[in-house]
Design an enzyme around this catalytic site. Structure first.
Site, PDB file in Angstrom:
ATOM      1  CE  LYS A  36      -3.822  -2.101   2.364  1.00  0.00           C
ATOM      2  NZ  LYS A  36      -4.656  -2.208   3.400  1.00  0.00           N
ATOM      3  CG  HIS A  37       4.702   1.515  -0.090  1.00  0.00           C
ATOM      4  ND1 HIS A  37       4.588   0.310   0.726  1.00  0.00           N
ATOM      5  CD2 HIS A  37       5.400   1.054  -0.955  1.00  0.00           C
ATOM      6  CE1 HIS A  37       5.507  -0.570   0.405  1.00  0.00           C
ATOM      7  NE2 HIS A  37       6.179  -0.133  -0.694  1.00  0.00           N
TER       8      HIS A  37
END
Ligand code: TYD
Length: 138
Positions: free
Chosen positions: A54-55
């Site tokens: 999630k980046h």
């Protein structure tokens, strides 16, 4: 596929096999790993149902290899998404551009090894999806 729109490539890693089994050797600055490896980390023992990542990264290059088990890598370039299933230790997913990534569906024995072109640097991360979308559309 490898271009500035969706900057990833699936690498076929050469397997040296004989009657004893298999071996894969990876060397930096080769056709297999096109950067100097400054860091290696691996993710294992992932709990059921967990999504990691999630980046996005500003400049990091990485090769992801499921050396054991399997997992899904979702890639998002800000306007489209693709999911790549890693389930083969002879396959490497080379990521080199500004992509949001999420890892999920880890099998219980999955070991996801990541070769990285830079040391760990939190400043290289974009962890907010809204910020990622703004930067991706620039
Ligand atoms: P995190 O970024 O949450 O992992 P993922 O992207 O796989 O979900 O990292 C978990 C922790 O590990 C966090 O405290 C940062 C630290 N970490 C390092 O110290 N060095 C590293 O190379 C990486 C990838 C993480």
């Amino acid at each position: 596929m490898h271009n500035s729109v969706f900057p990833f490539k699936l690498l076929e890693l050469s397997v040296r096999g004989d009657e004893r089994g298999s071996l894969i050797a990876l060397e930096a600055l080769s056709a297999q790993i096109p950067f100097e490896i400054k860091r290696v980390y691996y993710i294992f023992g992932t709990c059921a149902g967990v999504t990691r990542g999630k980046h996005a990264h500003h400049r990091l290059e990485q090769v992801l290899i499921a050396v054991s088990g399997s997992c899904d890598i979702l890639l998002d370039n800000g306007s489209a998404r693709k999911t790549i299933r890693l389930d083969n230790p002879a396959q490497g997913l080379y990521l080199s551009g500004f992509l949001w990534r999420e890892m999920s569906n880890f099998s219980p024995a999955c070991v996801l090894m990541v070769l990285a072109s830079e040391h760990y640097d939190e400043k290289d991360y974009v962890r907010d999806y809204g910020e990622f979308l703004r930067l991706a559309k620039k």
